[in-house]
Design a protein around this motif. Structure first.
Motif, short mmCIF file in Angstrom:
data_model
loop_
_atom_site.label_atom_id
_atom_site.label_comp_id
_atom_site.label_asym_id
_atom_site.label_seq_id
_atom_site.Cartn_x
_atom_site.Cartn_y
_atom_site.Cartn_z
N LEU A 162 5.79 10.69 2.38
CA LEU A 162 5.76 9.27 2.03
C LEU A 162 5.49 8.45 3.28
O LEU A 162 5.93 8.82 4.39
CB LEU A 162 7.09 8.82 1.42
CG LEU A 162 7.56 9.49 0.13
CD1 LEU A 162 8.97 9.02 -0.19
CD2 LEU A 162 6.63 9.16 -1.00
N VAL A 182 6.54 4.87 4.64
CA VAL A 182 7.55 3.85 4.33
C VAL A 182 7.53 2.79 5.42
O VAL A 182 7.50 3.11 6.62
CB VAL A 182 8.96 4.48 4.24
CG1 VAL A 182 9.98 3.42 3.86
CG2 VAL A 182 8.97 5.62 3.23
N LYS A 189 8.55 -0.85 1.34
CA LYS A 189 7.50 -0.25 0.52
C LYS A 189 7.44 1.25 0.74
O LYS A 189 7.32 1.73 1.87
CB LYS A 189 6.15 -0.87 0.86
CG LYS A 189 5.01 -0.33 -0.01
CD LYS A 189 3.68 -1.01 0.34
CE LYS A 189 2.55 -0.47 -0.55
NZ LYS A 189 1.26 -1.12 -0.23
N PHE A 190 7.54 2.00 -0.34
CA PHE A 190 7.44 3.46 -0.32
C PHE A 190 6.08 3.84 -0.94
O PHE A 190 5.83 3.54 -2.11
CB PHE A 190 8.56 4.11 -1.12
CG PHE A 190 9.94 3.78 -0.65
CD1 PHE A 190 10.66 4.68 0.12
CD2 PHE A 190 10.54 2.56 -0.98
CE1 PHE A 190 11.94 4.38 0.56
CE2 PHE A 190 11.82 2.26 -0.56
CZ PHE A 190 12.52 3.16 0.22
N GLU A 191 5.23 4.49 -0.17
CA GLU A 191 3.91 4.86 -0.67
C GLU A 191 3.72 6.37 -0.56
O GLU A 191 4.03 6.98 0.47
CB GLU A 191 2.82 4.15 0.13
CG GLU A 191 1.41 4.45 -0.37
CD GLU A 191 0.35 3.71 0.41
OE1 GLU A 191 -0.84 4.03 0.25
OE2 GLU A 191 0.71 2.81 1.21
N GLU A 199 8.22 -0.77 -4.32
CA GLU A 199 8.84 -1.72 -3.40
C GLU A 199 10.29 -1.94 -3.82
O GLU A 199 10.58 -2.16 -5.00
CB GLU A 199 8.09 -3.05 -3.42
CG GLU A 199 6.69 -2.97 -2.84
CD GLU A 199 5.99 -4.32 -2.80
OE1 GLU A 199 6.68 -5.34 -3.01
OE2 GLU A 199 4.76 -4.35 -2.57
N MET A 257 11.13 8.52 -5.81
CA MET A 257 9.83 8.03 -6.23
C MET A 257 9.56 8.36 -7.71
O MET A 257 9.07 7.51 -8.47
CB MET A 257 8.74 8.63 -5.35
CG MET A 257 8.76 8.14 -3.91
SD MET A 257 8.49 6.36 -3.76
CE MET A 257 6.78 6.23 -4.28
N THR A 291 -1.28 7.35 -3.22
CA THR A 291 -1.35 5.87 -3.17
C THR A 291 -0.38 5.19 -4.14
O THR A 291 -0.27 3.96 -4.11
CB THR A 291 -2.77 5.34 -3.43
OG1 THR A 291 -3.11 5.53 -4.82
CG2 THR A 291 -3.79 6.03 -2.54
N ASP A 292 0.32 5.94 -5.01
CA ASP A 292 1.36 5.31 -5.82
C ASP A 292 2.42 4.74 -4.89
O ASP A 292 2.77 5.36 -3.88
CB ASP A 292 2.00 6.32 -6.78
CG ASP A 292 1.12 6.57 -7.99
OD1 ASP A 292 0.20 5.78 -8.22
OD2 ASP A 292 1.36 7.57 -8.70
N SER A 293 2.95 3.58 -5.22
CA SER A 293 3.92 2.93 -4.32
C SER A 293 5.02 2.25 -5.11
O SER A 293 4.86 1.92 -6.29
CB SER A 293 3.22 1.92 -3.41
OG SER A 293 2.66 0.86 -4.18
#
Length: 432
Positions: free
Chosen positions: A421, A423, A407-409, A402, A387, A398-400
């Motif tokens: 995370l 995912v 999607k990794f948040e 793709e 990340m 909340t940073d994400s």
């Protein structure tokens, strides 16, 4: 010769060609590993097959000599024996100027069909089913055939070698096996039901020890519980309940002087040798290792030193964490090594998404999500590192990111460190 004699000769030629096709595929497809297993089981013929594979030029030359000679002879015999009979049969309903050509074409197609079906296709398909077993069974007759064709094989191979040298083509056989080939074989075994899914993961994880660094499996600096030289007895008793091995530091964690095994402390307690003190009787010498070591290299060091605990430092001699033999074993076992749900680094939710701990190694993340690779993996070891590398900043909630439909948040951050995370696979976008 009579029609019966010609047909019998044609059948013999087809069978001979089928035998050569069968052996050609069997000897080419026989795997060295399985042949070694047969040889270790006491089958000396497997050693002969392996020797023949090492010197395969004579075999292939003899095989091609035999196949081409048989094919030519089969065409001559088949055309001469079948053509007059086909002409006689066709003349009953057609007697025009093309009769002779039609008879030739029908006899040619019949002989060709026989050779393709019985001398080429069927033998090769049979040989692919069990190449090692067939190669071992046929090694004696094919060795005799090679000796018979030796003079002509030598002439053909000599000409071929000259051509290879002119074009600088290396004909040395490559028998090395890569991790990808082993992984593919293991996956095929799992799909065939020979291996269970967890056994497949164990085997793959063992081979990944060679590429994974100690940083991917260690207890990080922030989570290390350690003793100070002036640790009080009450504090020691309290900490002993949570871990089995503790670094002993002179003031700060970066000044490690040894480690303590709780077994030594428990022995003193059982013998009522209180108060518990940190001294030369209880402090052991601790292995200090760089964070650039792989898990495989560390395993070798543990085996050589009989130790099961080490402190990991970076190039600036700062302590990065600690690692034990159990950490390496948990890396091999993956999620099967965690008996408690709350201890698992990857938890799948009911909606199909995953909660992934920031310290989860990227290899486990890829396996879980079905990804072949992540961008520039050499730059990070964990999901949190991925990340930070993708975001190019210190992540916040909340940073994400793709990547390849996933999607990794960032779900939770603790003092700049990614704790967890969320995912999930993204639904494919509707196309007009």
């Amino acid at each position: 010769m009579s029609l019966l004699q010609n047909v019998m000769l044609l059948i013999l030629l087809v069978l001979a060609a089928g035998f050569l096709s069968l052996t050609e595929i069997a000897f080419a497809g026989a795997r060295k590993i399985k042949l070694k297993l047969l040889a270790e089981a006491g089958d000396a013929r497997a050693l002969k097959v392996m020797a023949l594979q090492e010197q395969s030029a004579d075999f292939f030359a003899a095989s091609q000599i035999g196949l081409n000679a048989i094919s030519i002879m089969g065409g001559i015999v088949g055309e001469g024996a079948l053509r007059p009979h086909f002409i006689g049969w066709i003349s009953t309903f057609y007697n025009g100027p093309a009769l002779d050509n039609i008879g030739f074409a029908v006899s040619f197609l019949t002989v060709t069909f026989m050779f393709i079906l019985f001398a080429d296709l069927m033998p090769k398909r049979l040989a692919m089913r069990a190449p090692e077993r067939i190669a071992v069974m046929l090694i004696a007759p094919i060795s005799l055939f090679i000796r018979i064709c030796k003079p002509l094989s030598w002439l053909i191979n000599s000409a071929a070698n000259v051509i290879f040298r002119i074009f600088k083509i290396d004909m040395t056989r490559e028998d090395s096996i890569t991790f990808d080939e082993i992984s593919a074989a293991v996956e095929a075994g799992a799909q065939a039901g020979v291996l269970q899914k967890q056994e497949q993961h164990f085997i793959e994880n063992v081979f990944q020890l060679e590429s994974r660094s100690v940083a991917s499996a260690m207890t990080t600096r922030d989570n290390v519980v350690y003793f100070k030289l002036n640790e009080t007895e009450d504090s020691i008793r309290e900490k002993v309940a949570s871990h089995s091995k503790f670094p002993v530091c002179d003031g700060t964690i970066d000044r490690v002087i040894g480690y303590v095994d709780t077994r030594d402390i428990l022995v003193r307690l059982l013998h009522k040798q209180a108060p518990v003190q940190l001294n030369e009787l209880t402090i052991r010498t601790v292995p200090i290792i760089p964070d650039t070591l792989t898990l495989s290299e560390l395993l070798d060091r543990f085996r050589a030193s009989k130790e099961t605990f080490a402190v990991v430092i970076n190039e600036y001699a700062l302590v990065m964490g600690v690692i034990t033999l159990s950490d390496i074993m948990l890396t091999v076992m993956g999620s099967w090594g965690n008996t408690l749900e709350e201890d698992k680094q990857i938890i799948q939710r009911d909606d199909g998404s995953w909660l992934i701990d920031g310290s989860t190694p990227v290899e486990d993340v890829k396996r879980t999500l079905g990804l072949d690779s992540l961008p520039e993996e050499e730059n990070y070891e964990t999901a949190a590192g991925f990340m930070m590398f993708m975001l190019r900043k210190v992540p916040k909630k909340t940073d994400s990111v793709e990547y390849q439909g996933v999607k990794f948040e960032v779900l939770d951050v603790d003092h700049y460190r990614i704790d967890q995370l969320l995912v999930k696979h993204l639904a494919p976008k509707d196309t007009p």
